[in-house]
Design an enzyme around this catalytic site. Structure first.
Site, PDB file in Angstrom:
ATOM      1  N   GLU A   1     -18.031   3.110 -14.832  1.00  0.00           N
ATOM      2  CA  GLU A   1     -16.910   3.643 -14.020  1.00  0.00           C
ATOM      3  C   GLU A   1     -15.549   3.252 -14.589  1.00  0.00           C
ATOM      4  O   GLU A   1     -14.560   3.952 -14.387  1.00  0.00           O
ATOM      5  CB  GLU A   1     -17.042   3.192 -12.563  1.00  0.00           C
ATOM      6  CG  GLU A   1     -16.819   1.707 -12.265  1.00  0.00           C
ATOM      7  CD  GLU A   1     -18.084   0.853 -12.394  1.00  0.00           C
ATOM      8  OE1 GLU A   1     -19.004   1.260 -13.152  1.00  0.00           O
ATOM      9  OE2 GLU A   1     -18.141  -0.229 -11.773  1.00  0.00           O
TER      10      GLU A   1
ATOM     11  N   HIS B   1     -20.633  -1.301 -16.695  1.00  0.00           N
ATOM     12  CA  HIS B   1     -19.874  -0.630 -15.627  1.00  0.00           C
ATOM     13  C   HIS B   1     -19.190   0.609 -16.201  1.00  0.00           C
ATOM     14  O   HIS B   1     -18.007   0.564 -16.544  1.00  0.00           O
ATOM     15  CB  HIS B   1     -18.821  -1.575 -15.049  1.00  0.00           C
ATOM     16  CG  HIS B   1     -19.388  -2.615 -14.142  1.00  0.00           C
ATOM     17  ND1 HIS B   1     -19.642  -2.363 -12.815  1.00  0.00           N
ATOM     18  CD2 HIS B   1     -19.764  -3.881 -14.369  1.00  0.00           C
ATOM     19  CE1 HIS B   1     -20.150  -3.453 -12.261  1.00  0.00           C
ATOM     20  NE2 HIS B   1     -20.235  -4.389 -13.177  1.00  0.00           N
TER      21      HIS B   1
ATOM     22  N   THR C   1      14.451   1.081   4.342  1.00  0.00           N
ATOM     23  CA  THR C   1      14.746   1.145   2.907  1.00  0.00           C
ATOM     24  C   THR C   1      16.109   0.532   2.609  1.00  0.00           C
ATOM     25  O   THR C   1      16.275  -0.209   1.629  1.00  0.00           O
ATOM     26  CB  THR C   1      14.674   2.605   2.424  1.00  0.00           C
ATOM     27  OG1 THR C   1      13.336   3.057   2.597  1.00  0.00           O
ATOM     28  CG2 THR C   1      15.072   2.751   0.962  1.00  0.00           C
ATOM     29  N   GLN C   2      17.073   0.808   3.471  1.00  0.00           N
ATOM     30  CA  GLN C   2      18.395   0.193   3.270  1.00  0.00           C
ATOM     31  C   GLN C   2      18.271  -1.329   3.230  1.00  0.00           C
ATOM     32  O   GLN C   2      18.876  -2.001   2.398  1.00  0.00           O
ATOM     33  CB  GLN C   2      19.334   0.575   4.422  1.00  0.00           C
ATOM     34  CG  GLN C   2      19.769   2.026   4.438  1.00  0.00           C
ATOM     35  CD  GLN C   2      20.712   2.300   5.597  1.00  0.00           C
ATOM     36  OE1 GLN C   2      21.571   1.478   5.920  1.00  0.00           O
ATOM     37  NE2 GLN C   2      20.547   3.435   6.247  1.00  0.00           N
TER      38      GLN C   2
ATOM     39  N   GLU D   1       5.023  -3.257 -13.279  1.00  0.00           N
ATOM     40  CA  GLU D   1       4.983  -3.161 -11.817  1.00  0.00           C
ATOM     41  C   GLU D   1       4.910  -4.560 -11.224  1.00  0.00           C
ATOM     42  O   GLU D   1       4.050  -5.357 -11.588  1.00  0.00           O
ATOM     43  CB  GLU D   1       3.736  -2.348 -11.404  1.00  0.00           C
ATOM     44  CG  GLU D   1       3.571  -2.267  -9.907  1.00  0.00           C
ATOM     45  CD  GLU D   1       2.209  -1.716  -9.470  1.00  0.00           C
ATOM     46  OE1 GLU D   1       1.454  -1.189 -10.310  1.00  0.00           O
ATOM     47  OE2 GLU D   1       1.903  -1.837  -8.271  1.00  0.00           O
TER      48      GLU D   1
ATOM     49  N   SER E   1       0.820  -1.230   0.000  1.00  0.00           N
ATOM     50  CA  SER E   1       0.000   0.000   0.000  1.00  0.00           C
ATOM     51  C   SER E   1       0.843   1.265   0.000  1.00  0.00           C
ATOM     52  O   SER E   1       0.489   2.272   0.588  1.00  0.00           O
ATOM     53  CB  SER E   1      -0.950   0.056   1.212  1.00  0.00           C
ATOM     54  OG  SER E   1      -1.727  -1.075   1.273  1.00  0.00           O
TER      55      SER E   1
ATOM     56  N   GLN F   1     -30.343  -3.811 -11.858  1.00  0.00           N
ATOM     57  CA  GLN F   1     -31.226  -4.957 -11.604  1.00  0.00           C
ATOM     58  C   GLN F   1     -32.160  -4.651 -10.431  1.00  0.00           C
ATOM     59  O   GLN F   1     -33.353  -4.968 -10.471  1.00  0.00           O
ATOM     60  CB  GLN F   1     -30.389  -6.215 -11.344  1.00  0.00           C
ATOM     61  CG  GLN F   1     -29.538  -6.608 -12.561  1.00  0.00           C
ATOM     62  CD  GLN F   1     -28.559  -7.747 -12.271  1.00  0.00           C
ATOM     63  OE1 GLN F   1     -28.455  -8.234 -11.149  1.00  0.00           O
ATOM     64  NE2 GLN F   1     -27.819  -8.173 -13.299  1.00  0.00           N
TER      65      GLN F   1
ATOM     66  N   GLY G   1     -22.719  -5.514  -7.461  1.00  0.00           N
ATOM     67  CA  GLY G   1     -22.427  -6.393  -6.338  1.00  0.00           C
ATOM     68  C   GLY G   1     -22.941  -7.793  -6.591  1.00  0.00           C
ATOM     69  O   GLY G   1     -23.641  -8.045  -7.570  1.00  0.00           O
TER      70      GLY G   1
ATOM     71  N   CYS H   1     -25.107  -1.892 -12.847  1.00  0.00           N
ATOM     72  CA  CYS H   1     -25.143  -3.358 -12.874  1.00  0.00           C
ATOM     73  C   CYS H   1     -26.171  -3.901 -11.877  1.00  0.00           C
ATOM     74  O   CYS H   1     -27.354  -3.820 -12.144  1.00  0.00           O
ATOM     75  CB  CYS H   1     -23.751  -3.929 -12.659  1.00  0.00           C
ATOM     76  SG  CYS H   1     -23.594  -5.558 -13.401  1.00  0.00           S
TER      77      CYS H   1
ATOM     78  N   GLY I   1       1.629   2.860  -2.686  1.00  0.00           N
ATOM     79  CA  GLY I   1       1.333   3.679  -3.851  1.00  0.00           C
ATOM     80  C   GLY I   1       2.271   3.356  -5.007  1.00  0.00           C
ATOM     81  O   GLY I   1       2.570   4.206  -5.840  1.00  0.00           O
TER      82      GLY I   1
HETATM   83  N1  GLN Z   1     -24.825 -10.132  -9.293  1.00  0.00           N
HETATM   84  C1  GLN Z   1     -25.308  -9.581 -10.499  1.00  0.00           C
HETATM   85  C2  GLN Z   1     -25.053 -10.500 -11.683  1.00  0.00           C
HETATM   86  O1  GLN Z   1     -24.236 -11.380 -11.638  1.00  0.00           O
HETATM   87  C3  GLN Z   1     -24.712  -8.219 -10.763  1.00  0.00           C
HETATM   88  C4  GLN Z   1     -23.237  -8.222 -10.940  1.00  0.00           C
HETATM   89  C5  GLN Z   1     -22.617  -6.860 -10.853  1.00  0.00           C
HETATM   90  O2  GLN Z   1     -23.198  -5.941 -10.282  1.00  0.00           O
HETATM   91  N2  GLN Z   1     -21.404  -6.709 -11.361  1.00  0.00           N
HETATM   92  O3  GLN Z   1     -25.686 -10.356 -12.692  1.00  0.00           O
END
Ligand code: GLN
Length: 551
Positions: free
Chosen positions: A528, A526, A189-190, A138, A13, A404, A373, A400, A15
């Site tokens: 993001e 997604h 570090t050494q 990396e 961690s 749903q 999720g 996602c 960075g």
């Molecule tokens: N659990 C849901 C699925 O498998 C949504 C997955 C997610 O949000 N990435 O479809």
């Protein structure tokens, strides 16, 4: 082709990923073609089967790779789309070697870590370097871990294979500040460098992570004990935002140092102007846009509060790309986006309205985001939050599982299908509005078998989605097994839910929205993963813009 290998010392961690990404940005700003590789010394083939508690977010690439979250940093910092292969794991290396062994490719030879595993590691890195000026690799983990030894041995050999002018080793290490002594300590570090030298690697550049300025004396001491030049001791102080790190490292001179050490001027001359003798001695990086983006993050004009209703809210790494996408949208709108983390289980109660009213009164609820999720825990809380957002006209973005849940909520509370659910959570629901498609039903293997990677969606004109994206065909990355059940599209639509994006064959719902709401939109993909600091994703940009109207 040039290679930069980044190792980490003392603790994790530190960075390292941000350092690697920042170096990538500084070299890209000098017009070099950069590729970035993450090595993860764990035995998994990919990050797909790991829980967010183990490893944070699983970052999905266009080609469907389920990779380490550092690839997300690389993509954001150097604005490229990487591939599954850019994440090398011990699992991938061994799988290839063992498959070769079964085929008899080793012609009776004893198959060993050296040279067979190390050769496979080098082969992959070399392949990834083709067609690029510089490849930054990396190495995950900390020097001294047993798991990373074959990788360190491979990168040691690399210098021999491609020549010393083509390889650079950067070691990122911790310089702890001991308050009682009022001093920055160099000993850990050494030791870390000693360990690295024991493996045969002498770092060329030392990046010291520190809370305080390190001063000349410490630089000299590090240079002496670690055997690096004094100007190759780079101070990396804690930054206000990760996006400030490239600017800080540039001030420390790391960019020009790398240009010099890797003899990058030769590539530059070859590329741009062999004949022009007046060509500059150094290459000035163009960081102006980056700098103004960082300024807007550090000194924003406005503030807005977005609640994320998630299951893993104690673990911020699980939502890394979402957090960054909000930062990017904030930067564009000169706005600081404060995230209010609300555990979805907290809203799995009859009183959820009161709880959310309370957050609203305390002015921390200008918008609601329900992320993706897996698993049933917290799903009811998410559904409740979405109902609240819909009824109270709070700007809402569902991602996602978030989409749903929005469909389940709409089916139950608007279409009057009271027990509607996803078969992921209630197998025998009378109204499976979210369900597995036939190709997902009898899968035996869990790893790499979801709907993964970039898929197109065709947007309907005159929708919010179309006005945000500004185009008809858009691509988002997917990672899910379940889909909105096509049998319910009609019922949902006739009750007012707009399916604003479909898969090109018209079968799968990709985006949904509401018309009698200022901003209610959800996507099966997604978004993001595709947001960049200088190019925020339109769905996040839209959320922040709409949330700002509350001010
Ligand atoms: N659990 C849901 C699925 O498998 C949504 C997955 C997610 O949000 N990435 O479809």
């Amino acid at each position: 082709m040039k290679y930069i290998f980044i190792t980490g010392g003392v603790v994790s961690s530190l960075g390292k990923g941000i350092t690697a990404s920042s170096i990538g940005r500084l070299l890209k700003a000098r017009d070099f073609k950069i590729n970035m590789v993450k090595i993860d010394p764990y035995l998994q083939i990919d990050a797909g089967t790991m829980s967010p508690y183990e490893h944070g977010e699983v970052f999905v690439t266009d080609d469907g790779g389920e990779t380490d979250l550092d690839l997300g940093n690389y993509e954001r910092f150097i604005d490229v789309s990487l591939r599954a292969d850019n994440n090398i794991t011990t699992g991938k290396i061994y799988k290839t070697v063992l498959e070769k062994e079964r085929r008899g490719d080793y012609l009776g030879k004893t198959v060993q870590v050296i040279p067979h595993i190390t050769d496979e590691i080098k082969r992959r890195i070399k392949n990834l370097g083709e067609n690029y000026d510089i490849t930054i690799v990396e190495i995950g983990g900390t020097v001294g871990d047993i798991e990373s030894l074959p990788f360190l041995e491979a990168i040691r050999q690399f210098k021999k294979d491609v020549g010393k002018d083509n390889v650079l080793y950067v070691h990122v290490s911790l310089l702890p500040y001991i308050k009682t002594a009022g001093e920055v300590k160099t000993k850990p570090t050494q030791h870390s460098i000693k360990e690295l030298r024991g493996i045969g690697i002498q770092p060329d550049i030392l990046v010291g992570r520190t809370e305080v300025p390190i001063g000349e004396k410490i630089r000299e001491k590090l240079a002496l004990f670690c055997d690096v030049e004094k100007d190759a001791v780079i101070e990396a102080r804690d930054a206000k935002t990760i996006y400030e790190v490239p600017l800080n490292l540039e001030k420390e001179g790391i960019g020009n140092l790398i240009v010099e050490k890797l003899k990058l001027m030769e590539i530059y001359h070859k590329k741009y102007d062999d004949s022009n003798k007046n060509i500059k001695e150094t290459i000035k990086p163009d960081l102006s846009q980056w700098r103004s983006m960082v300024d807007r993050i550090i000194n924003p004009l406005n503030e807005v509060n977005i609640a994320i209703i998630g299951k893993y809210v104690i673990l911020r790494d699980a939502y890394m790309s979402i957090i960054e996408a909000l930062v990017h949208a904030g930067a564009k709108n000169d706005t600081k986006v404060n995230i209010k983390w609300i555990g979805s289980e907290e809203l799995d109660t009859k009183n959820y309205n009161e709880i959310l009213d309370n957050y609203r009164e305390n002015e921390v609820l200008d918008g609601i985001l329900v992320p993706g999720g897996f698993g049933e825990r917290g799903v009811n809380g998410k559904i409740n939050a979405i109902k609240y957002a819909r009824e109270n006209k709070i700007p809402f973005l569902g991602i996602c599982l978030g989409m749903q849940c929005a469909v389940i909520e709409y089916a139950r509370n608007v279409c009057n299908l009271k027990e509607a659910h996803s078969t992921e959570f209630h197998e025998d629901t009378p109204h499976p509005v979210v369900d597995l498609l036939p190709d997902q039903v009898n899968l035996k293997e869990k790893g790499g078998t979801m709907r993964l990677g970039a898929y197109p969606a065709i947007l309907k004109e005159d929708t919010l989605a179309y006005s945000l994206y500004g185009s008809k065909k858009v691509y988002e990355r997917h990672r899910h097994r379940y889909e909105v059940n096509p049998k319910y599209h009609n019922i949902l639509e006739s009750n007012g839910l707009i399916i604003s994006g479909f898969s090109p064959d018209g079968k799968l719902a990709e985006l949904i929205e509401l018309s009698d709401h200022p901003y209610f939109i959800a996507t099966q993909g997604h978004p993001e993963f595709k947001s960049r600091p200088n190019k925020p994703h339109p769905l996040f940009d839209g959320l922040v813009k709409e949330a700002l109207k509350k001010n």
